[in-house]
Design a protein around this motif. Structure first.
Motif, mmCIF file in Angstrom:
data_model
loop_
_atom_site.group_PDB
_atom_site.id
_atom_site.type_symbol
_atom_site.label_atom_id
_atom_site.label_comp_id
_atom_site.label_asym_id
_atom_site.label_seq_id
_atom_site.Cartn_x
_atom_site.Cartn_y
_atom_site.Cartn_z
ATOM 1 N N LEU A 27 -0.291 -3.305 10.385
ATOM 2 C CA LEU A 27 -1.640 -2.956 9.943
ATOM 3 C C LEU A 27 -2.432 -4.162 9.448
ATOM 4 O O LEU A 27 -3.657 -4.142 9.458
ATOM 5 C CB LEU A 27 -1.568 -1.908 8.839
ATOM 6 N N GLY A 28 -1.730 -5.178 8.985
ATOM 7 C CA GLY A 28 -2.406 -6.362 8.466
ATOM 8 C C GLY A 28 -1.410 -7.432 8.091
ATOM 9 O O GLY A 28 -0.196 -7.207 8.080
ATOM 10 N N THR A 73 3.006 -12.552 4.968
ATOM 11 C CA THR A 73 3.565 -11.248 4.645
ATOM 12 C C THR A 73 2.783 -10.233 5.473
ATOM 13 O O THR A 73 1.568 -10.368 5.638
ATOM 14 C CB THR A 73 3.475 -10.939 3.130
ATOM 15 N N THR A 74 3.487 -9.259 6.046
ATOM 16 C CA THR A 74 2.818 -8.281 6.898
ATOM 17 C C THR A 74 2.910 -6.884 6.288
ATOM 18 O O THR A 74 3.870 -6.560 5.592
ATOM 19 C CB THR A 74 3.425 -8.255 8.316
ATOM 20 N N ILE A 75 1.881 -6.081 6.572
ATOM 21 C CA ILE A 75 1.808 -4.702 6.114
ATOM 22 C C ILE A 75 2.024 -3.821 7.334
ATOM 23 O O ILE A 75 1.296 -3.940 8.332
ATOM 24 C CB ILE A 75 0.434 -4.417 5.471
ATOM 25 N N ASN A 76 3.033 -2.962 7.272
ATOM 26 C CA ASN A 76 3.405 -2.137 8.414
ATOM 27 C C ASN A 76 3.243 -0.655 8.085
ATOM 28 O O ASN A 76 3.585 -0.215 6.986
ATOM 29 C CB ASN A 76 4.856 -2.402 8.819
ATOM 30 N N LEU A 136 0.831 -1.199 0.000
ATOM 31 C CA LEU A 136 0.000 0.000 0.000
ATOM 32 C C LEU A 136 0.870 1.256 0.000
ATOM 33 O O LEU A 136 1.946 1.266 0.612
ATOM 34 C CB LEU A 136 -0.905 0.013 1.235
ATOM 35 N N PRO A 137 0.423 2.337 -0.644
ATOM 36 C CA PRO A 137 1.184 3.593 -0.613
ATOM 37 C C PRO A 137 1.381 4.069 0.827
ATOM 38 O O PRO A 137 0.451 4.061 1.635
ATOM 39 C CB PRO A 137 0.298 4.566 -1.394
ATOM 40 N N GLY A 138 2.599 4.453 1.174
ATOM 41 C CA GLY A 138 2.902 4.937 2.514
ATOM 42 C C GLY A 138 3.160 3.845 3.535
ATOM 43 O O GLY A 138 3.498 4.125 4.673
ATOM 44 N N ALA A 139 2.997 2.590 3.147
ATOM 45 C CA ALA A 139 3.228 1.471 4.069
ATOM 46 C C ALA A 139 4.451 0.683 3.597
ATOM 47 O O ALA A 139 4.923 0.833 2.477
ATOM 48 C CB ALA A 139 2.009 0.556 4.109
ATOM 49 N N SER A 140 4.962 -0.141 4.473
ATOM 50 C CA SER A 140 6.043 -1.055 4.091
ATOM 51 C C SER A 140 5.554 -2.481 4.313
ATOM 52 O O SER A 140 4.699 -2.729 5.169
ATOM 53 C CB SER A 140 7.303 -0.786 4.912
ATOM 54 N N CYS A 141 6.080 -3.396 3.534
ATOM 55 C CA CYS A 141 5.666 -4.797 3.646
ATOM 56 C C CYS A 141 6.869 -5.670 3.969
ATOM 57 O O CYS A 141 7.941 -5.514 3.379
ATOM 58 C CB CYS A 141 5.028 -5.273 2.342
ATOM 59 N N ASP A 142 6.687 -6.567 4.917
ATOM 60 C CA ASP A 142 7.687 -7.592 5.209
ATOM 61 C C ASP A 142 7.326 -8.776 4.322
ATOM 62 O O ASP A 142 6.309 -9.433 4.540
ATOM 63 C CB ASP A 142 7.640 -7.978 6.683
ATOM 64 N N THR A 143 8.132 -9.032 3.310
ATOM 65 C CA THR A 143 7.770 -10.026 2.290
ATOM 66 C C THR A 143 8.493 -11.353 2.450
ATOM 67 O O THR A 143 8.507 -12.155 1.527
ATOM 68 C CB THR A 143 8.037 -9.463 0.885
ATOM 69 N N SER A 144 9.088 -11.613 3.609
ATOM 70 C CA SER A 144 9.726 -12.920 3.820
ATOM 71 C C SER A 144 9.317 -13.478 5.173
ATOM 72 O O SER A 144 8.998 -12.735 6.092
ATOM 73 C CB SER A 144 11.246 -12.807 3.705
#
Length: 177
Positions: A81-82, A72-75, A36-44
């Motif tokens: 956040l999810g 995968t998490t959305i931070n 998502l725009p403005g968020a970071s994702c942990d993809t591993s």
């Protein structure tokens, strides 16, 4: 000798030379997702696989597996956040080839029933889809019935109308009986 008797003998001879095996691996997964725009994702994350197979012809086997790819998490800053948890049940064919008496390679191709379980802003509607599955690996025979294995598993997933690719790199053991 009748044709039916010959066919039955051939079938039982093939079954006598067939070999079943089970194995398990653990390693890491990597999700290819748009964040998502403005968020970071942990993809591993950590991944594990359990599988079983049955040799149906020299170098050819049929396998069934379960892979938990983790999540995968959305931070958003310091807050989670999810998340999206992904797992798959897989049925595939496998082709084994020997490099030497102890080393062999394996290529897998099949179908995966990939399940996603989102939470938080990722949604809360679990989804399941049939996806193409491919895998590659290497095996080292420690003993007649015991192998050390390394594997790469590739598939894709769907969540909320979006697709992403997914892979796991893992190592473990396989026991034949």
């Amino acid at each position: 000798m009748s044709v039916a008797a010959f066919a039955a003998m051939t079938m039982f001879a093939g079954a006598a030379s067939a070999q079943a095996y089970v194995g398990g691996t653990v390693g890491f997964s990597n999700f290819s997702v748009d964040c998502l725009p403005g968020a970071s994702c942990d993809t591993s994350d950590t991944a594990f696989k359990i599988y079983g197979g049955f040799t149906v012809a020299p170098h050819v086997s049929i396998e069934a597996a379960y892979i938990d790819f983790g999540s995968t998490t959305i931070n958003g800053g310091p807050f989670t956040l999810g998340a999206i948890d992904v797992s798959a049940f897989i049925v595939n064919g496998a082709y084994h080839w020997d490099f030497s008496p102890k080393w062999s390679g394996i290529a897998r191709l099949g179908l995966a029933n990939v399940s996603t379980d989102p939470s938080g802003i990722a949604g809360n509607n679990s989804d399941s889809a049939i996806k193409l599955y491919a895998g590659f690996g290497i095996e080292y025979a420690v003993a007649k019935n015991l192998k050390i294995v390394g594997a790469i598993d590739l598939t894709s997933f769907e969540v909320g109308g979006s697709d992403g690719s997914l892979n796991a790199v893992s190592g473990g053991i396989q026991f034949s009986f």
